[in-house]
Structure formats: structure tokens, C-alpha cells
Design an enzyme around this catalytic site. Structure first.
Site, short mmCIF file in Angstrom:
data_model
loop_
_atom_site.label_atom_id
_atom_site.label_comp_id
_atom_site.label_asym_id
_atom_site.label_seq_id
_atom_site.Cartn_x
_atom_site.Cartn_y
_atom_site.Cartn_z
CG LEU A 5 88.96 41.31 15.75
CD1 LEU A 5 87.85 41.77 16.93
CD2 LEU A 5 88.39 42.10 14.44
CG HIS B 194 82.77 45.21 27.47
ND1 HIS B 194 83.44 45.60 26.46
CD2 HIS B 194 81.63 45.84 27.55
CE1 HIS B 194 83.21 46.82 25.87
NE2 HIS B 194 81.80 46.77 26.62
CG LEU C 217 93.02 48.24 23.99
CD1 LEU C 217 93.46 49.51 24.09
CD2 LEU C 217 91.40 47.94 24.32
CG ASN D 143 90.55 43.13 35.23
OD1 ASN D 143 89.71 42.80 36.06
ND2 ASN D 143 90.22 44.37 34.75
CG ASP E 188 83.14 44.05 23.03
OD1 ASP E 188 84.18 43.53 23.78
OD2 ASP E 188 83.22 45.50 22.98
N GLY F 40 96.65 46.59 33.32
CA GLY F 40 96.76 45.39 33.79
C GLY F 40 96.26 45.22 35.28
C1 GRF Z 1 88.83 46.61 31.90
O1 GRF Z 1 87.77 47.66 32.22
C2 GRF Z 1 88.18 45.52 31.17
O2 GRF Z 1 87.10 45.36 30.93
C3 GRF Z 1 88.69 46.22 29.81
O3 GRF Z 1 89.65 46.99 29.82
C4 GRF Z 1 89.96 47.54 31.25
C5 GRF Z 1 91.15 47.09 31.36
O4 GRF Z 1 91.72 47.59 32.69
N1 GRF Z 1 88.44 45.14 28.88
P1 GRF Z 1 92.88 46.78 33.56
O5 GRF Z 1 94.21 47.13 32.54
O6 GRF Z 1 92.84 45.57 33.71
O7 GRF Z 1 93.03 47.90 34.63
#
Ligand code: GRF
Length: 197
Positions: free
Chosen positions: A92, A109, A90, A19, A150, A17
Site C-alpha cells: 500500500l 489491476h 504489492l 509490464n 485498488d 516485471g
Molecule cells: C499484473 O497482472 C498487474 O496487473 C498486477 O500484477 C501483475 C504484475 O505482472 N498488478 P508483472 O510483474 O508485470 O509481470
């Protein structure tokens, strides 16, 4: 604009997490947008703790609840989401959720789609594949989601170089930095743009 008028962003995350953390930070004191909740399918996801730190509700669901009941839909509806952000989520997304929030669910992504996407293409697998193919650049794709992994209309792609001696971890760190920089800005832009006349 009062606190209740703010637009609600909902995050779905399955893992660390980082992001999610960026979104939580960026919108913590934002005048028009807030992160209203974080949903996860993984009881061990560190993302849940990050939400709690920001006093944002963290909701957990299992496969049965996600795919065979309307529990998640009902919980989501209570937050009136303006945008749902899949940030390292992760699973769908089921049809019923897509139908409930058309053009309101985006994914990030860590590669330049349409290459290096699809089922199983996550985390270091993506960066290892990019390196194995001898690519000279990689990057990120932020896109609307549809019923396939994706796929869906692109909102933003940003590029970064692949360096000759890169390991998957080094490339992954460069790409993640790009994600952290771009994701809050894209969310903000999507939620503040004027409706088309
Ligand atoms: C990121 O690289 C995002 O693009 C992908 O999963 C990863 C998540 O990273 N979908 P985080 O959990 O936000 O550190």
C-alpha cells in the site's frame, strides 16, 4: 526537446516485471518520455534485472524505509517524476507519497474493478476468483491510486472473454497480454495530453 526535457516515468514493481519490461521497451527511444528509474521492495524481483538491462537505475527499499522514513520520497524527488506507475507493486502506498504526487500515481489491476480487487487480490487469486464466479468476461483496470487498495478514479478498462475451459493460468495469460498492450499507451496519453484550459 532535449534529453533532459523528457518526462520521467518511475515504475514500482514487486515481482517479475513483465509490464515494466513493456514500458522499458516502449519508451527506450521515445522522443518525449523515458523510464527514469524502477523502485522495488523485493530484492529478488526480476523487475530489477529488467531495469538494469535497459541501463535504468533500479532502487531497492525495505518496509521501514518505505513507511517510516522519507528515504524513498527523497530518492524519488531526485528524478522529478511526471508519473509513477505501479506495475505489480504489492504494498500500500503511504499517505506522504500520495500527497507528494497527487493524481500522478497509477496502478494496473488484472480484472474489471471494482470487482476482484482489494488486499490479497493479486496474481492467480484474481483469475481463480473470476472463474469461480462464472464470469463471462474479465479484463484490466488502469486507475489512479488513493489510500485504499485498488480504489481510485478509473483511467481505462479493457475487456477480454473468459472461455468455458479456462484455467486461472490461461485467463491470466489473456489478461496479461491486454495489460502489455494497453499500459504503455495509457502512460503515453497521460503524459502527452494538453493541460485543461
Ligand atoms: C499484473 O497482472 C498487474 O496487473 C498486477 O500484477 C501483475 C504484475 O505482472 N498488478 P508483472 O510483474 O508485470 O509481470
Amino acid at each position: 526537446m532535449t534529453q533532459t526535457d523528457k518526462k520521467n516515468v518511475i515504475i514500482f514493481a514487486s515481482g517479475s516485471g513483465s509490464n515494466a519490461q513493456r514500458l522499458l521497451e516502449y519508451f527506450e527511444h521515445h522522443p518525449h518520455i523515458r523510464v527514469a528509474a524502477l523502485f522495488s521492495n523485493n530484492p529478488n524481483a526480476y523487475a530489477l534485472k529488467r531495469a538494469e538491462t535497459f541501463h535504468v537505475p533500479a532502487l531497492l527499499f525495505n518496509r521501514e524505509e518505505f513507511y517510516k522514513s522519507d528515504r524513498v520520497l527523497q530518492q524519488l524527488a531526485a528524478f522529478k517524476p511526471a508519473l509513477i506507475v505501479l506495475a505489480g507493486f504489492l504494498w500500500l502506498v503511504p499517505q506522504q507519497l500520495l500527497q507528494a504526487y497527487p493524481n500522478k500515481i497509477i496502478n494496473i489491476h488484472p480484472a474489471l474493478l471494482p470487482k476482484y480487487g482489494g488486499k490479497g487480490m493479486h496474481g492467480q487469486h484474481v483469475h481463480a476468483a473470476v472463474l469461480a464466479a462464472g464470469e463471462q468476461e474479465s479484463g484490466i483496470t488502469i486507475h489512479l491510486i488513493d489510500e485504499e487498495y485498488d480504489k481510485g478514479e478509473f483511467i481505462l478498462q479493457e475487456r477480454c472473454p473468459v472461455l468455458p475451459q479456462d484455467t486461472p493460468e490461461q485467463l491470466g495469460a489473456r489478461v496479461l497480454e491486454l495489460e502489455h498492450r494497453c499500459l504503455p499507451l495509457v502512460v503515453e496519453q497521460l503524459l502527452t495530453r494538453q493541460p485543461q484550459a
